[in-house]
Write a protein that holds these residues in place. Sequence first.
Motif, PDB file in Angstrom:
ATOM      1  N   GLU B 128       0.804  -1.120   0.120  1.00 31.22           N
ATOM      2  CA  GLU B 128      -0.055   0.030   0.015  1.00 31.22           C
ATOM      3  C   GLU B 128       0.857   1.017  -0.081  1.00 31.22           C
ATOM      4  OE1 GLU B 128      -3.115   0.105  -0.405  1.00 31.22           O
ATOM      5  OE2 GLU B 128      -3.483   1.973  -0.110  1.00 31.22           O
ATOM      6  N   VAL B 131       0.739   8.122   0.762  1.00 32.07           N
ATOM      7  CA  VAL B 131       0.775   8.971  -0.274  1.00 32.07           C
ATOM      8  C   VAL B 131       0.500  10.408   0.430  1.00 32.07           C
ATOM      9  CG1 VAL B 131       0.412   7.663  -2.363  1.00 32.07           C
ATOM     10  CG2 VAL B 131      -1.520   8.597  -0.950  1.00 32.07           C
ATOM     11  N   GLU B 132      -0.363  10.375   1.632  1.00 28.96           N
ATOM     12  CA  GLU B 132      -0.741  11.854   2.082  1.00 28.96           C
ATOM     13  C   GLU B 132       0.161  12.232   3.349  1.00 28.96           C
ATOM     14  OE1 GLU B 132      -2.032  14.807   3.247  1.00 28.96           O
ATOM     15  OE2 GLU B 132      -3.208  13.954   1.057  1.00 28.96           O
ATOM     16  N   THR B 342       7.013   9.882   1.976  1.00 29.18           N
ATOM     17  CA  THR B 342       6.010   9.285   1.283  1.00 29.18           C
ATOM     18  C   THR B 342       6.287   8.364   0.036  1.00 29.18           C
ATOM     19  OG1 THR B 342       5.462  10.980  -0.293  1.00 29.18           O
ATOM     20  CG2 THR B 342       4.588  11.316   1.728  1.00 29.18           C
ATOM     21  N   ASN B 344       5.688   9.241  -3.006  1.00 24.20           N
ATOM     22  CA  ASN B 344       5.244  10.205  -3.977  1.00 24.20           C
ATOM     23  C   ASN B 344       6.803  10.632  -4.560  1.00 24.20           C
ATOM     24  OD1 ASN B 344       2.447  10.203  -3.692  1.00 24.20           O
ATOM     25  ND2 ASN B 344       2.751  11.788  -2.170  1.00 24.20           N
ATOM     26  N   GLU B 673      -1.047   9.861  -8.962  1.00 21.87           N
ATOM     27  CA  GLU B 673      -2.151   9.179  -8.253  1.00 21.87           C
ATOM     28  C   GLU B 673      -1.987   7.915  -7.785  1.00 21.87           C
ATOM     29  OE1 GLU B 673      -6.016   9.272 -11.044  1.00 21.87           O
ATOM     30  OE2 GLU B 673      -4.915   7.201 -11.103  1.00 21.87           O
ATOM     31  N   ARG B 674      -2.177   7.957  -6.484  1.00 24.08           N
ATOM     32  CA  ARG B 674      -1.608   6.818  -5.175  1.00 24.08           C
ATOM     33  C   ARG B 674      -0.114   6.338  -5.588  1.00 24.08           C
ATOM     34  NH1 ARG B 674      -4.544   4.144  -2.604  1.00 24.08           N
ATOM     35  NH2 ARG B 674      -3.544   2.166  -3.207  1.00 24.08           N
TER      36      ARG B 674
END
Lengths: 305, 772
Positions: B128, B131-132, B342, B344, B673-674
């Motif tokens: 998983e 991302v945030e 993260t 990202n 995106e994710r």
Amino acid sequence: MPSFLSLTSLEDVAEMLWAEGPTCALVAGGTDLLVRAPRPERTLWLDISRCAELAGIGLDAQGRLRVGALACHQEVVEHPLVRRHARLLGLACASVGSLQIRNRGTLGGNLGNASPAADTLPALVCLGASVRLVARQGAREVPVSELYTGPGQTVLRPDELIESVRVPLRRGRAAACFKKAGQRKGMCCSKASVALDARVRPGLRLVDVRVAMGAVAPTVLGVPAAEALLEGQRLSPRLIAQAAEACVAAARPIDDLRSSAGYRRAVVGALLSEGLLEILERLRRAERRAEGLRRARRARGRGRR
Amino acid sequence: MARALKVLGKRTRRLDAEAKVTGALVYPSDKAPDDMLWLAVVRSPHPHARVLGVDCAAAEAVPGVVRVATARDVPGENAFGIAIQDQPVLCGERVRYQGDAVAVVAAESLRAARAGAAAVRVDYEPLEPVVEPEAAMRPDSPALHPGGNILHQGHFTKGDVAEGFRQSHVVVEREYDLPMMEHAYLETEAGVSFYDELGRLTVDSCGQYVYRDQTQIARALGLPLERVRAIGAHVGGAFGGKDEITVQIHLALMTHLTGRPCKLVLTREESILFSTKRHATRVRYKTGCSRDGRLLAVEARFVADTGAYASLGGPVLNLMLEHVAGPYRVPHVKVDGFAVYTNNGFAGAFRGFGCTQACVGIESQMDLMARAIRMDPLAFRLKNALQTGDRAALDYEMKTAVGAAATIRSAQKGKLWRGRAAWRKDLRKVPAALRPHVKRGLGVASQMQGMGLGIGLPDYCEVALELGPAGDCTLRASTSEFGQGAYTAYAAMLAERLDVPMERVRIVGGDTGLAPDSGTTTASRTTYAVGNALLMACERLEAELGRLAAERLGWPAGPARLRAGREPRVQGAGGQAALAGLLGQTPLEVRATYHIPVAEVELGDGLPHLLYSYGTHVAGVEVDTLTGEITVQAVEAHLDGGQVILRTGFEGQSEGGVAQGIGYALFEAVEFERGRCLTTNFNTYVLPTSLDVPTAIRTVPVVVREPTGPWGAKGISETCMVGVTPAILNALEDALGVRFTRLPVRAEAVLRALAEQAPGGRAGARTRRKGS
């Protein structure tokens, strides 16, 4: 890696497409092909850029403008016949990419690539243009408005290629506009585009009005509702707003990275408004000028008496 | 009075102009050693996954493939990173972002290398993605690194903000959402590797600090430093994005494993996926001022998305904190910041280095407050501008030359601001029918930017200067030239100081084998640091010449100066003598090391700086309210770089900064995106082109001499960009009455905001005014 074959006669190209059509990808300017490789089954890159029969801009036997599939966008922009009789097409071609892209990318390629955002399509639909398709079995003509079945999809058979575009000549005083909204001022794909072509009649009136939009539906979209509103009516800011509304109502856009559906819908209306407001301003100025001339002539006439 | 300058501040032609224009200059991606292998890197397609296995058999069977390397083949420490070595050279257990390297393939051709890379089978177990950033900070979030997801945090207070807000007449609170930004240099990361004539494993590539590259390569390969040589002289653009290791270790590894020269050039997609970026940051500001325009309190919170690995995430966050209040005096400050891991992508150094994010925040707040108390925005800034001797936001004394007020005054006197009333109404170029739908506005922003690395990190600069018998000079300094014109600046400074024509100066840079350690080519420091070091070297050179003259010609002791001319001479206590006669066949070499002065206080984590550059920008925008299209029509840059070294270079930097500031304000965002990057090339990552940048850019040098700088100079390579973005945001509010807090501001956002502003739309003001 695909193989590459360059042919110089249309007959040979047609022959090759007849035999190998589904595996061929046509290469002309290469501005689409080289940045996004075609589907993997297209293993033969067939270079048509040296086929003289596909080149050139002129008049056909029926007195229509013939733009060869290999004419590049800049050639279209600069051609005197286009300037005189198909100004809208010149405006649309001038908004494509950058000068470098316009010097390489061909009109046939822009049509064949079938992007919903292609800038020449709304212009050609407004001008009532047709595409001449050639195959070993013979040629046929298809109106640009009927060429597309979806994004990247056309009615072309695998054995056919676009030979040229035929545009009926516009005579008389034309009003034309092409407006696009992009992500920046140059080198960009349209988020939405609008083309309008019409004849000018006295009293700020437009007739034979044609309106078409790009990038707001799976294929280029004519807007009969806007055309009907404008046809023969005296142009006014109010009428323009109504026509813009008709464009907004007809748009069926999507959300993607380039823009949002909401913006695309709103901006097609804005683009048509801007184009028509500019046309209105030009017509008013022309009327004032004509009025001034008439007055001057009357004054001279009185003087003589 | 100072002597008139002969060379500095003039429109000097760049040393590399002809080579760049004709294409003669060789960039890293142009190099091709004989018998080289091409490399291709296998990168993770997943933002977060466990690596269960890597099978290279099929890749090794691809014709032309010579060697495939995986984590097991990294002989030294399988890790790199400027500050913390938390990124694997090749991932063996886990990948943390799309772009993480898993294997490298070396082959006889580029095609074979890519085919080999495609044939490497990596067995991933996708995890998983995190991302945030706000969620990643919570203890229940999956941890991306052993110490948890908070890479670094910083908290400072000065005075009592609660008291400051109580005293304030106006309090403004806003949250700003700033995107990740790509450097978008013209040349992607590239380089070659080989064994040099001394048998050193050599990497000739694109770094911004060859000595640190050398260290990082040696550590990963388990080699002693002297067995490794790093080169990086002329590079096709960097902007901080090549500060971290990019291709260097992969190149070194494959030459080490195969014994053959190697070449690696990243594709644009690879470059965007893999390289560091500007931190996407959520910025919350609450600021207050008195009725008469005194800034009383600044409270801020930064949450910076640092992506998968540390790189310079900590220092970038620190600069946000340090510059939280901009170039302003404020008694009450509270600031909290977090740099958070993260999946990202990966963030690091980028022109502005954290000041960018703080500047958008504080400069937007300054405008909102000025508006609320009906004060002219420049007058408001001037009233609060820091002066030498003031206490900065983080409560230390400003010791050096402070150009804040001078740049603001210069902007007040500038053409754009003085003519602002007429400028706003000037719609002559818009078709008359559209004029009612077009709005113009002007905005300003002021900025300061720490120069050099701050306190705590060694920040030195060594150079070597060689004088030949014919009067030609060679300066050896290890910094890189990536378009900023640094080498020409060095030559100009030498020519000014030594009476040597610029064409007789040669710069040898970016090579641990040829040039001493001059430090990083970052942080607006190069002109300042190398300039000071070369001044020291020049002094030593003159002392040496004097010593030689005393020894060989019997002159009285004392330095001897160089005198230019067809036959260069030296002049000293014993009169004049021909240089050639004095030196004979042997060139004279001297070395000097300059230490960038640092602050007397130490707040920890490299804070604060002692030296700052200042700038004030005025931007004029035009907005088509029907389509939402924004056009930046004019920018005026009032930059305090002390003494200007190269006038054309100064303006060139400024104009490039304007273009990049426009990109940050209106165009650019790396989107995910994710954890999957959606903008992997320039068709989706949209940069401004020349048509989006105004031709009306005016750059006004504001000369506030820095006493410690060479001729009073300091760097401007970041101030020239950072203020542009908030000036545009402030201009947009002037034009439309709308405050944009989310970048980039695209046409979509303009139309949405105008719709909300229309009667019946949502009201958005969060300004509290006392007694109203």
